[in-house]
Design a protein around this motif. Structure first.
Motif, mmCIF file in Angstrom:
data_model
loop_
_atom_site.group_PDB
_atom_site.id
_atom_site.type_symbol
_atom_site.label_atom_id
_atom_site.label_comp_id
_atom_site.label_asym_id
_atom_site.label_seq_id
_atom_site.Cartn_x
_atom_site.Cartn_y
_atom_site.Cartn_z
ATOM 1 N N LYS A 28 39.778 41.168 20.032
ATOM 2 C CA LYS A 28 39.034 42.153 20.811
ATOM 3 C C LYS A 28 39.982 42.957 21.686
ATOM 4 C CE LYS A 28 35.116 42.543 23.988
ATOM 5 N NZ LYS A 28 34.112 41.785 24.775
ATOM 6 N N LYS A 29 39.863 44.260 21.612
ATOM 7 C CA LYS A 29 40.711 45.138 22.404
ATOM 8 C C LYS A 29 40.279 45.107 23.860
ATOM 9 C CE LYS A 29 42.504 49.849 22.574
ATOM 10 N NZ LYS A 29 42.404 51.211 22.000
ATOM 11 N N ARG A 30 41.261 44.949 24.769
ATOM 12 C CA ARG A 30 40.938 44.930 26.191
ATOM 13 C C ARG A 30 40.480 46.303 26.651
ATOM 14 N NH1 ARG A 30 45.669 44.382 28.841
ATOM 15 N NH2 ARG A 30 44.844 43.531 30.781
ATOM 16 N N GLU A 31 39.417 46.306 27.462
ATOM 17 C CA GLU A 31 38.889 47.561 27.992
ATOM 18 C C GLU A 31 39.857 48.144 29.016
ATOM 19 O OE1 GLU A 31 34.593 47.780 29.071
ATOM 20 O OE2 GLU A 31 34.730 45.603 28.854
ATOM 21 N N LYS A 32 39.809 49.455 29.151
ATOM 22 C CA LYS A 32 40.525 50.139 30.228
ATOM 23 C C LYS A 32 39.474 50.547 31.258
ATOM 24 C CE LYS A 32 43.764 52.516 32.388
ATOM 25 N NZ LYS A 32 44.866 51.862 33.114
ATOM 26 N N VAL A 33 39.567 49.996 32.445
ATOM 27 C CA VAL A 33 38.536 50.211 33.470
ATOM 28 C C VAL A 33 39.181 50.705 34.763
ATOM 29 C CG1 VAL A 33 36.749 49.125 34.897
ATOM 30 C CG2 VAL A 33 37.073 48.396 32.521
ATOM 31 N N THR A 34 38.619 51.772 35.317
ATOM 32 C CA THR A 34 39.051 52.272 36.624
ATOM 33 C C THR A 34 37.862 52.245 37.574
ATOM 34 O OG1 THR A 34 40.726 53.731 35.652
ATOM 35 C CG2 THR A 34 40.025 54.208 37.905
ATOM 36 N N LEU A 35 38.048 51.614 38.713
ATOM 37 C CA LEU A 35 36.998 51.553 39.731
ATOM 38 C C LEU A 35 37.523 52.156 41.027
ATOM 39 C CD1 LEU A 35 35.643 47.912 39.248
ATOM 40 C CD2 LEU A 35 34.580 50.034 38.444
ATOM 41 N N ASN A 36 36.781 53.107 41.549
ATOM 42 C CA ASN A 36 37.110 53.693 42.849
ATOM 43 C C ASN A 36 36.233 53.041 43.912
ATOM 44 O OD1 ASN A 36 39.038 56.185 42.584
ATOM 45 N ND2 ASN A 36 37.661 56.280 40.814
ATOM 46 N N VAL A 37 36.853 52.681 45.017
ATOM 47 C CA VAL A 37 36.144 51.960 46.082
ATOM 48 C C VAL A 37 36.262 52.738 47.389
ATOM 49 C CG1 VAL A 37 35.978 49.811 47.381
ATOM 50 C CG2 VAL A 37 36.712 49.765 44.983
ATOM 51 N N TRP A 38 35.105 53.033 48.007
ATOM 52 C CA TRP A 38 35.118 53.566 49.371
ATOM 53 C C TRP A 38 35.090 52.371 50.309
ATOM 54 C CZ3 TRP A 38 30.970 57.941 48.671
ATOM 55 C CH2 TRP A 38 31.618 59.119 48.244
ATOM 56 N N LYS A 39 36.206 52.117 50.947
ATOM 57 C CA LYS A 39 36.344 50.891 51.733
ATOM 58 C C LYS A 39 35.761 51.042 53.126
ATOM 59 C CE LYS A 39 41.046 51.890 53.412
ATOM 60 N NZ LYS A 39 41.195 53.240 52.863
ATOM 61 N N MET A 40 35.354 49.904 53.673
ATOM 62 C CA MET A 40 34.878 49.850 55.049
ATOM 63 C C MET A 40 35.294 48.504 55.644
ATOM 64 S SD MET A 40 31.012 50.582 56.555
ATOM 65 C CE MET A 40 30.381 48.934 56.272
ATOM 66 N N GLU A 41 36.496 48.087 55.321
ATOM 67 C CA GLU A 41 37.012 46.856 55.901
ATOM 68 C C GLU A 41 38.532 46.882 55.857
ATOM 69 O OE1 GLU A 41 36.050 43.232 53.895
ATOM 70 O OE2 GLU A 41 35.774 44.216 51.975
ATOM 71 N N ASP A 42 39.141 45.852 56.395
ATOM 72 C CA ASP A 42 40.583 45.748 56.465
ATOM 73 C C ASP A 42 41.202 46.038 55.094
ATOM 74 O OD1 ASP A 42 42.941 44.396 58.206
ATOM 75 O OD2 ASP A 42 43.109 43.790 56.097
ATOM 76 N N GLU A 43 42.101 47.028 55.058
ATOM 77 C CA GLU A 43 42.626 47.482 53.769
ATOM 78 C C GLU A 43 43.472 46.411 53.081
ATOM 79 O OE1 GLU A 43 44.862 51.305 51.700
ATOM 80 O OE2 GLU A 43 44.327 51.345 53.821
ATOM 81 N N ALA A 44 44.295 45.704 53.848
ATOM 82 C CA ALA A 44 45.130 44.669 53.235
ATOM 83 C C ALA A 44 44.265 43.556 52.651
ATOM 84 C CB ALA A 44 46.096 44.103 54.276
ATOM 85 N N LEU A 45 43.197 43.214 53.354
ATOM 86 C CA LEU A 45 42.275 42.188 52.869
ATOM 87 C C LEU A 45 41.607 42.635 51.582
ATOM 88 C CD1 LEU A 45 40.561 39.575 53.221
ATOM 89 C CD2 LEU A 45 38.989 40.957 54.603
ATOM 90 N N LEU A 46 41.098 43.850 51.575
ATOM 91 C CA LEU A 46 40.415 44.358 50.386
ATOM 92 C C LEU A 46 41.380 44.501 49.215
ATOM 93 C CD1 LEU A 46 37.847 45.369 49.075
ATOM 94 C CD2 LEU A 46 38.294 47.646 50.036
ATOM 95 N N GLN A 47 42.610 44.891 49.491
ATOM 96 C CA GLN A 47 43.599 45.015 48.421
ATOM 97 C C GLN A 47 43.864 43.661 47.784
ATOM 98 O OE1 GLN A 47 45.275 48.086 47.290
ATOM 99 N NE2 GLN A 47 45.352 46.561 45.649
ATOM 100 N N GLN A 48 43.930 42.607 48.615
ATOM 101 C CA GLN A 48 44.146 41.268 48.086
ATOM 102 C C GLN A 48 42.969 40.829 47.225
ATOM 103 O OE1 GLN A 48 47.021 39.246 48.426
ATOM 104 N NE2 GLN A 48 45.892 38.273 46.741
#
Length: 407
Positions: A28-48
């Motif tokens: 099965k070919k792996r999907e290519k997925v892009t998700l954009n997130v409008w954050k409302m919390e600590d950026e380093a935490l959300l990045q992790q």
């Protein structure tokens, strides 16, 4: 060649071809997925959290998660004007739910719906009922009890002192210290009017506010509350500060109103003298009245126009699960909505969580439209400054209430 040999060879050939065919399908070919997130919390935490999500699903999809800042004002208005430029993942506070839902911008959360509901206390808990419409769940809770309470320094104040704001102000004034609160924010101004039985909330459709702070008929009139605030602001022991924790740092502030987000920093300042409890009572027309407050919840939802609905829902569930709610608390101090996460040892050991629980009995869910914020904040600033232009209080409240209720 006899018929038995021919049949055996034919069966073997069929089996071989079938196995070969099955082998091709399993690649099965792996999907290519892009998700954009409008954050409302600590950026380093959300990045992790995002990095962990990508790693967890790496065998299923090649996922790229892009973190961006949410619109400064209304997400609904922004999406109205830029429908093709919306993020896939929307972080929002509960007071934005009605606008987003009425505009059709939230995708129902169907995958693991009942598990999410159970994890957050069940269908009839406030944190879930806020985001259920016509039996559909429209977002995943990430925090509960986004509210405020009283911090105080036990070096100067004891448990009995902090039951009454009058006592706090008197002791602070005598010691040339301060009780601090941010009256330039309508979020905190509400605590006095709400405590006195006056209201400010959005109509059921979330399109306008219904505020009665100029009331002349309630037990405590609007002018009674405004005068009480003027009496407080005239006290030697009072200071309106946008960031009261700054006063704690230089030892000028011995008690202030804030939330769990200040706990870790304050612990480093006051150490073992740090205490937290519900808000005190204040004097209105000679009566002691318990201060109220706004509290609310934060959610993560999925934009109905996303090109990757399945993966967007998975990500919403991921950042709101038990592990990430506990991790969020460790980093930001925000209380989990997940009932098991709320019982985690690190959460229950926090005095801020206990204080928030005490104050929640006197607070209401923040549910106002954008029209509330500017006039309520200007009112607080005016009263904190002692009403320098000597505006008639009824006239002042009539004007503020009209602006808050503007349609």
């Amino acid at each position: 060649m006899n018929i038995r040999k021919i049949m055996a060879m034919s069966c073997a050939a069929v089996c071989f071809l079938t196995m070969a065919s099955c082998g091709k399908k399993s690649i099965k070919k792996r999907e290519k997925v892009t998700l954009n997130v409008w954050k409302m919390e600590d950026e380093a935490l959300l990045q992790q959290m995002a990095d962990n999500f990508v790693e967890h699903y790496k065998d299923e999809a090649d996922i790229e998660i892009i973190l961006g800042n949410k619109p400064e004002h209304s997400m609904t208005e922004y999406i109205n004007d830029n429908p093709d430029d919306s993020a896939d993942i929307l972080y929002f506070a509960d007071d934005q739910l009605d606008q987003l839902y009425n505009a059709g911008y939230l995708l129902p959360i169907t995958e693991n719906k009942y598990q999410i509901i159970d994890d957050n206390g069940g269908r009839y808990t406030d944190v879930i009922s806020c985001v259920v419409r016509e039996l559909n769940l429209y977002a995943c809770p990430i925090t509960a009890g986004n509210g405020y309470f009283l911090y105080y320094n036990a070096k100067y104040l004891n448990e009995s002192d902090v039951q009454s704001l009058d006592n706090i102000l008197e002791i602070a004034g005598k010691k040339n210290k301060f009780f601090a609160m941010d009256w330039s924010s309508g979020w905190y101004t509400y605590s006095f009017f709400g405590g006195a039985g006056l209201t400010a909330e959005a109509n059921p459709g979330g399109t306008f506010n219904e505020c009665d702070w100029n009331s002349t008929e309630n037990k405590y009139k609007g002018v009674d509350v405004a005068q009480a605030m003027l009496d407080i602001s005239s006290s030697k022991g009072f200071r309106s500060m946008e960031n009261p924790i700054d006063g704690a740092s230089d030892d000028s502030v011995i008690a202030f109103v804030s939330g769990q987000w200040d706990y870790e920093n304050l612990r480093g300042i006051w150490g073992d003298d740090l205490r937290a409890t519900k808000l005190p009572t204040f004097t209105v027309n000679g009566d002691q009245v318990q201060m109220s407050g706004f509290m609310g919840y934060k959610y993560v939802g999925v934009y109905s126009g996303t090109k990757n609905p399945d993966w967007a829902v998975k990500f919403a569930e991921w950042v709101s699960n038990y592990d990430n709610q506990v991790e969020r608390f460790k980093v930001t101090g925000e209380c989990p909505s997940n009932v098991e996460a709320m019982q985690a040892e690190e959460v229950q050991s926090s005095p801020a969580v206990v204080a928030l629980g005490e104050q929640s009995a006197f607070s209401v869910r923040q549910n106002v439209t954008d029209a509330y914020w500017t006039p309520s904040s200007l009112l607080g600033s005016t009263l904190a400054a002692g009403n320098p232009d000597k505006i008639d209080l009824q006239e002042l409240l009539d004007d503020v209430t009209a602006e808050i209720n503007a349609r």
